[in-house]
Motif scaffolding. Structure first.
Motif: not given
Length: 377
Positions: A158-159, A249-250, A161-164, A167, A142
């Motif tokens: 990554v964003a 993601g991260f 992935d974080e938003q769902g 993957r 990070k």
């Protein structure tokens, strides 16, 4: 009952990495369950891929954003192996995956190719860095500056992935070496050669003396093309077998390395090969001048990239079952035959071709290996 098909979209099939990944997918134990589509610039190569190898093809490039979006929306798995720095292209892919998730409810998978240039720091070949990144150290991952090479693309991934709605997994190869082999390469569809070491060889051939940036003290990791393409398949298998158990993601950064070298190590091997082949010079590399860096890489800054530090450990990659076989010693042994091949090619072409390094100086880490119409690779 026949097994359901896994729809795969692969970008970069005519490239070094992408061609190697496609070769692995075609020989996969579950290959009969894959429905693979490739985006290919060349209509001629697209025809060969379709007719000889049974791969569905669409003629286009990463500039065709509508095609990227539509083909991504149609696919459960996307392998992005063509360009680590094309943000509009990755945004189009992500739009397609978002639409897919919204319309049919599945969680599509993106496996993207970045590179360890993302953690490279300037040194001009004058010192080795003590900083070593681990792909299991999430806070360290990070902390990579948003201005780093490839970083804007990786952060967009990554964003997502974080938003769902997807993957996402990012593979970061280091100095990739070795000639890629297999039916796609034999047929002339995919590019069998890397970039980083060949660029140093071409520059050294041009001056008829092995060259090095500064004193060559900076350090990079290395990985064989067979090992790095295996990493894609190990990751793909792990995801499809146990998606909840695989970092994303991260936590989905996967370094590709199996040892490390100094730039001097490579330049010394090139110098010795040139002497043994009778090209000229001495077996001790000499420092490139600023004029030579500009001549062979397009600019001094671009040339100095071959004197940066980039150190990492592929702990996460190994944790999912990746077992690279080739070592730094194998990399050094591979240099002499590559020098011989490029020297022979330079003689046939009447000089050293400079277009590759000038077009691709930002991607020495192997992050983009698909040849262009302007580049011989």
């Amino acid at each position: 009952m026949s097994p359901s098909k896994t729809h795969i979209f692969l970008i970069g099939a005519t490239g070094y990495i992408g061609g190697s990944v496609l070769t692995r997918l075609q020989s996969h134990a579950s290959a009969n369950t894959f429905d693979i589509t490739a985006l290919v610039r060349s209509a001629e190569k697209a025809k060969v891929l379709q007719e000889k190898f049974g791969v569905k093809t669409v003629v286009g490039s990463n500039e065709d954003l509508d095609k990227l979006e539509a083909l991504s929306e149609q696919s459960h798995v996307v392998f992005s192996c063509a360009d680590a720095d094309n943000l509009p292209a990755i945004e189009a892919i992500l739009r397609g995956l978002r639409k897919r998730h919204a319309s049919i409810g599945d969680l599509p998978i993106l496996i993207h190719t970045s590179g360890t240039g993302e953690i490279a720091t300037p040194a001009k070949g004058m010192f080795a860095s003590d900083t070593i990144y681990s792909d299991t150290d999430v806070e360290q991952i990070k902390s990579i500056p948003p201005t780093a090479l490839h970083r804007d693309v990786d952060l967009a991934i990554v964003a997502a992935d974080e938003q769902g709605y997807a993957r996402t997994h990012i593979i970061l190869p280091s100095t990739i070496y070795g000639q890629a082999k297999g039916p796609l390469f034999d047929a002339g569809v995919s590019n069998p050669f890397s970039i980083q070491i060949p660029n140093l060889i071409r520059a050294s051939i041009g001056r008829k003396q092995g060259g090095v940036v500064g004193q060559g003290k900076a350090i990079w990791p290395d990985v064989h093309i067979d090992d790095v393409s295996d990493l894609y398949i190990v990751l793909f298998d792990a995801i499809t077998t146990n998606p909840e158990g695989v970092g994303h993601g991260f936590e989905g950064f996967y370094f590709g390395e199996n040892g490390e070298h100094t730039w001097y190590d490579i330049s010394k091997a090139i110098s010795k090969a040139l002497v043994e082949l009778g090209v000229g010079g001495t077996d001790e590399p000499t420092s490139f001048t600023d004029e030579e860096l500009a001549k062979y890489w397009g600019s001094v800054d671009a040339g100095n990239y071959s004197g940066t530090n980039s150190r990492c450990r592929a702990n996460r990659s190994r944790s999912i079952g990746w077992k690279p076989k080739y070592t730094t010693a194998d990399m050094l042994v591979s240099i002499k035959p590559e020098v011989a091949l490029l020297w022979e090619k330079a003689q046939k072409e009447g000089g050293v071709q400079l277009s590759t390094s000038r077009l691709h100086f930002k991607k020495f880490d192997g992050s983009s290996m698909e040849p262009t119409t302007k580049s011989s690779k």
